[in-house]
Design an enzyme around this catalytic site. Structure first.
Site, PDB file in Angstrom:
ATOM      1  N   GLU A 238      -0.515  -3.470   1.973  1.00 56.35           N
ATOM      2  CA  GLU A 238      -1.539  -4.287   2.635  1.00 56.35           C
ATOM      3  C   GLU A 238      -2.157  -5.312   1.697  1.00 56.35           C
ATOM      4  O   GLU A 238      -3.362  -5.603   1.766  1.00 56.35           O
ATOM      5  CB  GLU A 238      -2.605  -3.379   3.270  1.00 56.35           C
ATOM      6  CG  GLU A 238      -2.001  -2.399   4.265  1.00 56.35           C
ATOM      7  CD  GLU A 238      -3.035  -1.615   5.088  1.00 56.35           C
ATOM      8  OE1 GLU A 238      -4.224  -1.626   4.755  1.00 56.35           O
ATOM      9  OE2 GLU A 238      -2.613  -0.997   6.093  1.00 56.35           O
TER      10      GLU A 238
ATOM     11  N   GLU B 268       3.303   2.574   9.042  1.00 56.22           N
ATOM     12  CA  GLU B 268       2.289   3.613   9.245  1.00 56.22           C
ATOM     13  C   GLU B 268       1.789   3.476  10.670  1.00 56.22           C
ATOM     14  O   GLU B 268       1.612   2.373  11.176  1.00 56.22           O
ATOM     15  CB  GLU B 268       1.034   3.392   8.372  1.00 56.22           C
ATOM     16  CG  GLU B 268       1.183   3.600   6.909  1.00 56.22           C
ATOM     17  CD  GLU B 268      -0.159   3.368   6.181  1.00 56.22           C
ATOM     18  OE1 GLU B 268      -1.227   3.367   6.829  1.00 56.22           O
ATOM     19  OE2 GLU B 268      -0.121   3.167   4.972  1.00 56.22           O
TER      20      GLU B 268
END
Ligand code: NAG
Length: 273
Positions: free
Chosen positions: A120, A265
């Site tokens: 991220e 995820e």
């Protein structure tokens, strides 16, 4: 997005290959986070992974204890290069040292098939991290080429859904304008090296930030009316698929409609924190 909060999430990686749910998930993987207490030893994790039918595991690092324990189990691994190492991997010598120690050393007994460079990264709005992302991906990929491993190990990075400016309706999905300049060359890297685009997609967070507007059934794959995308006319009966199609639309808007998207995820809380 590994933090302690994660302790309470059942986190999964879904590898998508079709249109409808049973066919859609080609195989199931899990994220093996280790920021927690009372963790079982890696040896004890092997039967847990097998008991849920997972054939793939994603680590946030390249923990030698885990990679050794899973030797000859047939389980496939995505290993991670931590955000803090990104700047070093511009240097080809350092990238090669990292790949030798953290990937090559475990092959072929442990089936490492992919390396995620940072997690991220683009969501931190930290220009030095952002600027180092593609060079680090390139540095690691070059090291794999030099070691003759690039055909079996791909290089990617995992993005948060917050890289999107628009995610609804899915057909209008687009990347944040300020990120287009750095994402486009990354997409080009994926296309050239044949690696997937990874997205961490959490319908739960969309629900949490907007519980009055978002139906819990829509988020939890329960029977519900669903929504129709006014442009594509596609009917969505769960938010996860809508989020992933928004990613495909964003990719298509930059000319990369053929890149495979993998969910790196997702998950829902399993316990109140
Ligand atoms: C990063 O920038 C975007 C766009 O300006 C903003 O929406 C987001 O909240 C910022 N994120 C952080 C962690 O500062």
């Amino acid at each position: 997005m590994e933090h302690s909060r994660f302790y309470y999430y059942v986190s999964a990686i879904l590898f998508i290959s079709g249109l409808f749910f049973p066919d859609m998930v080609g195989s199931i993987g899990i994220n093996y986070g280790q920021i927690a207490n009372n963790l079982p030893t890696p040896d004890n994790v092997i039967p847990l992974v097998k008991s849920i039918g997972a054939t793939k595991v994603k680590l946030y690092d390249a923990d030698p204890r885990v990679l050794k324990a899973f030797a000859n189990t047939g389980v496939e691994f995505i290993v991670g290069l931590g955000n803090e190492y990104l700047s070093k991997m511009r240097d080809p010598d350092k990238a090669q040292v990292w790949v030798k120690a953290n990937v090559q050393a475990y092959l072929p007994a442990t089936k490492i098939t992919c390396i995620t460079i940072g997690n991220e990264i683009l969501s931190f709005n930290d220009s030095s991290l952002t600027d180092n992302l593609l060079p680090a991906m390139q540095g690691i990929h070059t090291a794999l080429v030099n070691l003759g491993l690039d055909k079996q190990v791909s290089v990617t990075t995992a993005h948060s859904l917050s890289v999107l400016e628009v995610s609804y309706p899915p057909s209008a999905g687009s990347f944040r304008k300020d990120l287009v300049g750095c994402i486009t060359p990354i997409l080009n890297f994926h296309a050239k090296t044949n690696s997937p685009f990874l997205i961490n997609a959490y319908p739960f967070f969309a629900f949490k930030s907007n519980p009055k507007q978002v139906s819990l059934d829509f988020v939890l794959f329960q029977p519900n009316q669903g929504v129709v995308d006014p442009k594509s006319n596609f009917h969505y009966d769960n938010m996860l698929f809508a989020q992933i199609d928004a990613v495909y639309s964003a990719l298509a808007s930059l000319g990369y409609s053929k890149l495979p998207v993998h969910i790196s995820e997702t998950g829902w809380p399993s316990k109140r924190g």
